[in-house]
Scaffold this motif. Structure first.
Motif, PDB file in Angstrom:
ATOM      1  N   ALA A  26      31.090  16.438  -7.707  1.00 55.21           N
ATOM      2  CA  ALA A  26      29.939  16.003  -8.496  1.00 55.21           C
ATOM      3  C   ALA A  26      29.489  14.612  -8.076  1.00 55.21           C
ATOM      4  O   ALA A  26      28.292  14.336  -7.954  1.00 55.21           O
ATOM      5  CB  ALA A  26      30.288  16.012  -9.985  1.00 55.21           C
ATOM      6  N   GLY A  27      30.464  13.712  -7.844  1.00 58.25           N
ATOM      7  CA  GLY A  27      30.113  12.368  -7.400  1.00 58.25           C
ATOM      8  C   GLY A  27      29.431  12.365  -6.053  1.00 58.25           C
ATOM      9  O   GLY A  27      28.474  11.619  -5.819  1.00 58.25           O
ATOM     10  N   THR A  28      29.910  13.240  -5.144  1.00 55.22           N
ATOM     11  CA  THR A  28      29.286  13.347  -3.823  1.00 55.22           C
ATOM     12  C   THR A  28      27.862  13.860  -3.933  1.00 55.22           C
ATOM     13  O   THR A  28      26.946  13.375  -3.251  1.00 55.22           O
ATOM     14  CB  THR A  28      30.116  14.280  -2.929  1.00 55.22           C
ATOM     15  OG1 THR A  28      31.446  13.777  -2.817  1.00 55.22           O
ATOM     16  CG2 THR A  28      29.497  14.382  -1.540  1.00 55.22           C
ATOM     17  N   THR A  29      27.639  14.842  -4.807  1.00 57.45           N
ATOM     18  CA  THR A  29      26.298  15.393  -4.998  1.00 57.45           C
ATOM     19  C   THR A  29      25.346  14.342  -5.549  1.00 57.45           C
ATOM     20  O   THR A  29      24.201  14.219  -5.086  1.00 57.45           O
ATOM     21  CB  THR A  29      26.353  16.593  -5.958  1.00 57.45           C
ATOM     22  OG1 THR A  29      27.216  17.593  -5.424  1.00 57.45           O
ATOM     23  CG2 THR A  29      24.965  17.185  -6.156  1.00 57.45           C
ATOM     24  N   VAL A  30      25.792  13.568  -6.535  1.00 56.87           N
ATOM     25  CA  VAL A  30      24.956  12.523  -7.114  1.00 56.87           C
ATOM     26  C   VAL A  30      24.613  11.478  -6.067  1.00 56.87           C
ATOM     27  O   VAL A  30      23.462  11.026  -5.956  1.00 56.87           O
ATOM     28  CB  VAL A  30      25.662  11.874  -8.319  1.00 56.87           C
ATOM     29  CG1 VAL A  30      24.897  10.640  -8.784  1.00 56.87           C
ATOM     30  CG2 VAL A  30      25.788  12.872  -9.461  1.00 56.87           C
ATOM     31  N   ALA A  31      25.625  11.074  -5.272  1.00 59.62           N
ATOM     32  CA  ALA A  31      25.389  10.059  -4.236  1.00 59.62           C
ATOM     33  C   ALA A  31      24.409  10.566  -3.182  1.00 59.62           C
ATOM     34  O   ALA A  31      23.513   9.831  -2.737  1.00 59.62           O
ATOM     35  CB  ALA A  31      26.719   9.670  -3.585  1.00 59.62           C
ATOM     36  N   ARG A  32      24.552  11.842  -2.795  1.00 59.21           N
ATOM     37  CA  ARG A  32      23.633  12.413  -1.807  1.00 59.21           C
ATOM     38  C   ARG A  32      22.213  12.482  -2.351  1.00 59.21           C
ATOM     39  O   ARG A  32      21.248  12.160  -1.645  1.00 59.21           O
ATOM     40  CB  ARG A  32      24.110  13.815  -1.396  1.00 59.21           C
ATOM     41  CG  ARG A  32      23.265  14.431  -0.279  1.00 59.21           C
ATOM     42  CD  ARG A  32      23.686  15.861   0.016  1.00 59.21           C
ATOM     43  NE  ARG A  32      25.064  15.918   0.477  1.00 59.21           N
ATOM     44  CZ  ARG A  32      26.042  16.511  -0.184  1.00 59.21           C
ATOM     45  NH1 ARG A  32      25.796  17.087  -1.352  1.00 59.21           N
ATOM     46  NH2 ARG A  32      27.260  16.534   0.310  1.00 59.21           N
ATOM     47  N   THR A  33      22.083  12.892  -3.626  1.00 61.87           N
ATOM     48  CA  THR A  33      20.755  12.964  -4.242  1.00 61.87           C
ATOM     49  C   THR A  33      20.110  11.589  -4.317  1.00 61.87           C
ATOM     50  O   THR A  33      18.923  11.426  -4.004  1.00 61.87           O
ATOM     51  CB  THR A  33      20.858  13.560  -5.654  1.00 61.87           C
ATOM     52  OG1 THR A  33      21.430  14.866  -5.566  1.00 61.87           O
ATOM     53  CG2 THR A  33      19.482  13.661  -6.298  1.00 61.87           C
ATOM     54  N   ALA A  34      20.890  10.576  -4.725  1.00 62.41           N
ATOM     55  CA  ALA A  34      20.362   9.212  -4.812  1.00 62.41           C
ATOM     56  C   ALA A  34      19.933   8.700  -3.439  1.00 62.41           C
ATOM     57  O   ALA A  34      18.895   8.041  -3.301  1.00 62.41           O
ATOM     58  CB  ALA A  34      21.411   8.284  -5.416  1.00 62.41           C
ATOM     59  N   ALA A  35      20.724   9.018  -2.411  1.00 61.07           N
ATOM     60  CA  ALA A  35      20.372   8.579  -1.062  1.00 61.07           C
ATOM     61  C   ALA A  35      19.085   9.242  -0.575  1.00 61.07           C
ATOM     62  O   ALA A  35      18.219   8.597   0.026  1.00 61.07           O
ATOM     63  CB  ALA A  35      21.523   8.882  -0.102  1.00 61.07           C
ATOM     64  N   LEU A  36      18.935  10.541  -0.841  1.00 58.53           N
ATOM     65  CA  LEU A  36      17.726  11.240  -0.424  1.00 58.53           C
ATOM     66  C   LEU A  36      16.500  10.727  -1.175  1.00 58.53           C
ATOM     67  O   LEU A  36      15.427  10.559  -0.584  1.00 58.53           O
ATOM     68  CB  LEU A  36      17.889  12.750  -0.659  1.00 58.53           C
ATOM     69  CG  LEU A  36      18.877  13.464   0.269  1.00 58.53           C
ATOM     70  CD1 LEU A  36      19.076  14.907  -0.159  1.00 58.53           C
ATOM     71  CD2 LEU A  36      18.387  13.405   1.717  1.00 58.53           C
ATOM     72  N   TRP A  37      16.659  10.473  -2.479  1.00 54.29           N
ATOM     73  CA  TRP A  37      15.552   9.923  -3.261  1.00 54.29           C
ATOM     74  C   TRP A  37      15.148   8.557  -2.712  1.00 54.29           C
ATOM     75  O   TRP A  37      13.954   8.268  -2.560  1.00 54.29           O
ATOM     76  CB  TRP A  37      15.959   9.809  -4.732  1.00 54.29           C
ATOM     77  CG  TRP A  37      15.799  11.066  -5.508  1.00 54.29           C
ATOM     78  CD1 TRP A  37      16.143  12.324  -5.114  1.00 54.29           C
ATOM     79  CD2 TRP A  37      15.250  11.205  -6.817  1.00 54.29           C
ATOM     80  NE1 TRP A  37      15.856  13.239  -6.097  1.00 54.29           N
ATOM     81  CE2 TRP A  37      15.309  12.579  -7.158  1.00 54.29           C
ATOM     82  CE3 TRP A  37      14.737  10.305  -7.744  1.00 54.29           C
ATOM     83  CZ2 TRP A  37      14.856  13.067  -8.378  1.00 54.29           C
ATOM     84  CZ3 TRP A  37      14.296  10.800  -8.961  1.00 54.29           C
ATOM     85  CH2 TRP A  37      14.350  12.159  -9.268  1.00 54.29           C
TER      86      TRP A  37
END
Length: 277
Positions: A26-37
């Motif tokens: 979940a933490g990896t997904t959030v970090a990836r989403t934040a980076a893409l945004w």
């Protein structure tokens, strides 16, 4: 506990280890989403800056000019008052549309006679854009808040009604038959079967209606309002301030994004058990 893998026993993952693994994913997904945004926003600002440089300040305001104009309008109180006025009109008109549209849609979906009586009017009026009624709304209700709220209500109620009708008609016939066979009354069937199954459709209609409310408020405020985002955009035209126009457009987008996020999170929290996602 152990698991048999390739002919030998291996210890099974403990519940704490599985929870830790889910937390890491979940933490990896959030970090990836934040980076893409973040990357998307940076690229968008770069492209916007290029267009502003290419077309010049009289046609395209740059990001820095919009930031300066935002600070100017905020300090003068114009931006804050405009946001407050538009948000209030949207929320009141939209809420009235949901409160009226959802019950009407459920009744129309369940009672054929009511549906046949009201369907011609629903199908007629929902294709007439609210902007066509702006002049009549001002004549009938004046230039005060009522005319704008009525237009937002008109925008919302048909969308919510149609979405609710579709969700009501799609209610599983097997569930209805099972409830009837168990001796449930029509009211109990409505309460325990029909209403829970229509909630996702009502929420979807409410979200769509919220988007259309933003389309309507600008037209209404341009024609008859002294405060609001639409009025501010119109004043920017009169004064030749392209940067103010950009501030108004961006403010509308941010308001819509925020309103929709709040609606989604709230619906998911309180209505998630009914299948709202």
């Amino acid at each position: 506990m152990t698991a048999i893998v390739a002919g030998r026993a291996t210890p099974a993952a403990s519940p704490s280890r599985r929870r830790s693994s889910r937390s890491r994913r979940a933490g990896t997904t959030v970090a990836r989403t934040a980076a893409l945004w973040s990357a998307s926003i940076v690229l968008g600002l770069a492209f916007w800056s290029f267009l502003a440089w290419w077309y010049g300040p009289t046609t395209m305001a740059s990001p820095t000019a919009v930031v300066s104009a935002t600070a100017e309008l905020w300090q003068s109180g114009v931006l804050g008052n405009s946001i407050q006025a538009s948000a209030g009109r949207i929320l009141v008109g939209w809420a009235l549309g949901v409160v009226v549209g959802a019950p009407v849609g459920i009744v129309m979906g369940r009672v054929n006679v009511v549906r046949q009586l009201l369907d011609p009017y629903i199908e007629f009026f929902r294709f007439i854009p609210p902007i066509a009624f702006v002049t009549l709304a001002v004549v009938w209700f004046g230039i005060g808040e009522t005319s704008k709220i009525v237009l937002i209500f008109y925008t919302s109620v048909f969308i919510v009604t149609v979405s609710t009708i579709a969700a009501t008609v799609a209610t599983s016939e097997n569930k209805l038959q099972a409830a009837a066979n168990l001796g449930a009354s029509r009211f109990q069937i409505m309460k325990t079967v029909v209403l829970p199954s229509t909630i996702p459709g009502i929420v979807t209609g409410a979200r769509l209606a919220m988007g259309n409310s933003f389309l309507t408020i600008v037209s209404a405020e341009i024609v008859a309002a002294n405060a609001g985002i639409g009025s501010m955009i119109w004043q920017a035209r009169n004064y030749g301030r392209i940067d103010w126009t950009f501030v108004g457009i961006i403010t509308l987008g941010l308001m819509g994004f925020l309103f929709d996020r709040v609606l989604r999170v709230t619906s998911r929290k309180f209505l998630g058990k009914y299948g709202v996602k």
